[in-house]
Design a protein around this motif. Structure first.
Motif, PDB file in Angstrom:
ATOM      1  N   ARG A 289       0.676  -1.126  -0.100  1.00  0.00           N
ATOM      2  CA  ARG A 289      -0.062  -0.004   0.136  1.00  0.00           C
ATOM      3  C   ARG A 289       0.937   1.152   0.024  1.00  0.00           C
ATOM      4  NH1 ARG A 289      -4.063  -2.081   4.807  1.00  0.00           N
ATOM      5  NH2 ARG A 289      -5.167  -3.546   3.540  1.00  0.00           N
ATOM      6  N   ALA A 290       2.004   1.278   0.577  1.00  0.00           N
ATOM      7  CA  ALA A 290       2.978   2.360   0.659  1.00  0.00           C
ATOM      8  C   ALA A 290       4.055   2.442  -0.564  1.00  0.00           C
ATOM      9  CB  ALA A 290       3.689   2.273   1.874  1.00  0.00           C
ATOM     10  N   GLY A 291       3.643   1.357  -1.868  1.00  0.00           N
ATOM     11  CA  GLY A 291       4.434   1.479  -2.922  1.00  0.00           C
ATOM     12  C   GLY A 291       5.542   0.496  -3.112  1.00  0.00           C
ATOM     13  N   TYR A 292       5.599  -0.362  -2.145  1.00  0.00           N
ATOM     14  CA  TYR A 292       6.405  -1.456  -2.334  1.00  0.00           C
ATOM     15  C   TYR A 292       6.144  -2.271  -3.516  1.00  0.00           C
ATOM     16  CZ  TYR A 292       9.672  -4.990  -0.649  1.00  0.00           C
ATOM     17  OH  TYR A 292      10.605  -6.285  -0.178  1.00  0.00           O
ATOM     18  N   ARG A 293       7.103  -2.576  -4.634  1.00  0.00           N
ATOM     19  CA  ARG A 293       7.032  -3.559  -5.562  1.00  0.00           C
ATOM     20  C   ARG A 293       7.860  -4.773  -5.670  1.00  0.00           C
ATOM     21  NH1 ARG A 293       3.153  -1.060  -4.867  1.00  0.00           N
ATOM     22  NH2 ARG A 293       1.704   0.371  -6.308  1.00  0.00           N
ATOM     23  N   ARG A 294       8.669  -4.730  -4.813  1.00  0.00           N
ATOM     24  CA  ARG A 294       9.501  -5.996  -4.664  1.00  0.00           C
ATOM     25  C   ARG A 294       9.042  -7.285  -4.176  1.00  0.00           C
ATOM     26  NH1 ARG A 294      12.638  -1.549  -2.768  1.00  0.00           N
ATOM     27  NH2 ARG A 294      14.392  -0.888  -4.188  1.00  0.00           N
ATOM     28  N   SER A 295       9.607  -8.336  -4.552  1.00  0.00           N
ATOM     29  CA  SER A 295       9.442  -9.855  -3.998  1.00  0.00           C
ATOM     30  C   SER A 295      10.296  -9.940  -2.451  1.00  0.00           C
ATOM     31  CB  SER A 295       9.548 -10.984  -5.045  1.00  0.00           C
ATOM     32  OG  SER A 295       8.714 -10.584  -5.863  1.00  0.00           O
ATOM     33  N   LEU A 296       9.531  -9.752  -1.590  1.00  0.00           N
ATOM     34  CA  LEU A 296      10.352  -9.911  -0.056  1.00  0.00           C
ATOM     35  C   LEU A 296      11.137 -11.213  -0.214  1.00  0.00           C
ATOM     36  CD1 LEU A 296      10.872  -8.747   2.388  1.00  0.00           C
ATOM     37  CD2 LEU A 296       9.053  -9.465   3.319  1.00  0.00           C
ATOM     38  N   GLU A 297      12.026 -11.419   0.261  1.00  0.00           N
ATOM     39  CA  GLU A 297      12.783 -12.754   0.622  1.00  0.00           C
ATOM     40  C   GLU A 297      12.886 -12.830   1.994  1.00  0.00           C
ATOM     41  OE1 GLU A 297      17.183 -14.813   0.221  1.00  0.00           O
ATOM     42  OE2 GLU A 297      16.708 -12.920  -0.675  1.00  0.00           O
ATOM     43  N   VAL A 298      12.612 -14.231   2.661  1.00  0.00           N
ATOM     44  CA  VAL A 298      12.715 -14.530   3.815  1.00  0.00           C
ATOM     45  C   VAL A 298      13.689 -15.609   3.869  1.00  0.00           C
ATOM     46  CG1 VAL A 298      11.731 -15.406   6.050  1.00  0.00           C
ATOM     47  CG2 VAL A 298      10.603 -13.853   4.678  1.00  0.00           C
ATOM     48  N   GLU A 299      15.028 -15.191   4.358  1.00  0.00           N
ATOM     49  CA  GLU A 299      16.041 -16.429   4.452  1.00  0.00           C
ATOM     50  C   GLU A 299      15.984 -17.213   6.015  1.00  0.00           C
ATOM     51  OE1 GLU A 299      20.850 -16.256   4.447  1.00  0.00           O
ATOM     52  OE2 GLU A 299      19.707 -15.607   2.602  1.00  0.00           O
ATOM     53  N   LEU A 300      15.820 -18.405   6.098  1.00  0.00           N
ATOM     54  CA  LEU A 300      15.863 -19.224   7.174  1.00  0.00           C
ATOM     55  C   LEU A 300      17.293 -19.724   7.378  1.00  0.00           C
ATOM     56  CD1 LEU A 300      12.538 -21.211   6.807  1.00  0.00           C
ATOM     57  CD2 LEU A 300      13.158 -18.899   8.093  1.00  0.00           C
TER      58      LEU A 300
END
Length: 342
Positions: A289-300
């Motif tokens: 909603r704030a303009g984020y257009r990336r694919s978030l990565e979660v690294e375990l």
């Protein structure tokens, strides 16, 4: 030759190799020695057994290190008396030093600032097990802001006092690592420390367990944050760590295994990941909603996973964070080879 030798690590085996290289030929000796003595560690068992010994025993040795890049001081007491003489011993590498590590140091804050401020080109500062000397004197101003990476590891003693004074320094570093170990951190003190660096930090690693029911609202002020590695465990407040994130530049969240048995989320069942899965989905929605257009990565990054009987425990990571996988992507980075069978 300097570029080639730069690939040799400065560990025990690497140092043996550099010593061998230094004896190959005359023209190999100087670049080998530059690499060999680019990192030096001094403690109370070698050159700094007593601070008054520095000028007598170490002055000649240190004055020859014109290419020193990394200096570690361990088990040392820094006293204001004789401080100018101590700093004079470091003059040969004042301009070349870029990394300073202070391990198990006892000092007044003014002595700490004088030492750090003496080296104008430091880009990596590590302070571990910092203890306070009761003697205090006026704190000198820093000639330049703290920048680069700062790693601070706290003990139970006087850590809140360090925070109060540390936040008054001019800070512009972009990587911040805070390790409170087993200390349960008061949110007010932690918020103060985080707030002082919020404008510049791009990488934040937080090894801290806030008291239950508290949220670290200051994380919302990290507008430049690109990578965040919070401590997430069975007792941790997941909502209080992830919900405040507002940086639209965020690229990665890193979840690492804890070294404390039964406090590691990787030792829990799949159901323990439910709240985290929900929070991550809400984070992606909120940032979108704030303009984020990336694919978030979660690294375990699981450490060696064991149950209460100290037997290896297997986790089916394909069942972890199922809802978030529809919005971002998950990677697994085992911390050592012995984890490969999990």
């Amino acid at each position: 030759m300097d570029d080639v030798l730069g690939y040799i690590p400065l560990d025990r085996e690497g140092r043996k190799l550099l010593i061998a290289c230094a004896s190959v030929a005359t023209w190999w000796a100087r670049p080998s020695q530059r690499r060999l003595f680019s990192s030096v560690s001094l403690d109370d068992e070698n050159y700094l057994q007593r601070m008054e010994d520095v000028s007598r025993d170490s002055g000649g040795y240190l004055s020859a290190l014109h290419n020193l890049r990394s200096l570690t001081l361990c088990n040392i007491t820094l006293l204001p008396n004789g401080q100018e003489e101590i700093l004079a011993c470091f003059s040969a590498f004042r301009e070349t030093l870029t990394e300073l590590s202070l391990e198990r140091i006892s000092a007044s804050f003014s002595s700490f600032v004088s030492l750090v401020g003496y080296f104008p080109n430091i880009t990596t500062l590590r302070v571990e097990f910092f203890a306070w000397d009761y003697y205090e004197s006026p704190v000198p101003p820093l000639s330049q802001p703290l920048r680069g990476e700062i790693y601070i590891r706290f003990t139970e003693i006087y850590w809140w006092k360090f925070i109060d004074q540390f936040t008054m320094l001019n800070q512009k570093y972009d990587r911040l690592v805070l390790d409170f170990g087993s200390i349960v951190v008061d949110a007010k003190n932690l918020e103060s420390l985080l707030q002082s660096s919020a404008s510049s930090v791009k990488y934040l690693q937080l090894e801290a367990t806030p008291r239950r029911g508290t949220a670290l609202t200051s994380i919302a002020n990290f507008r430049q944050l690109r990578e965040f590695e919070p401590l997430v465990n069975w007792f941790g407040n997941v909502e209080g760590l992830i919900a405040p994130i507002s940086s639209t530049k965020l690229r990665k969240l890193v979840i690492s295994g804890s070294s404390v048995l039964n406090r590691d989320i990787f030792t829990q069942g799949t159901e323990a990941w439910g709240p985290l899965d929900k929070e991550l989905c809400q984070l992606v929605t909120r940032l979108g909603r704030a303009g984020y257009r990336r694919s978030l990565e979660v690294e375990l990054r699981p450490s060696k996973i064991r149950d209460g009987d100290f037997r290896p425990r297997k986790i089916d990571f394909t069942r972890v964070l199922p809802k978030f996988r529809e919005r971002g992507f998950v990677t697994i980075a085992y911390r050592n080879a012995c984890d490969s069978n999990h």
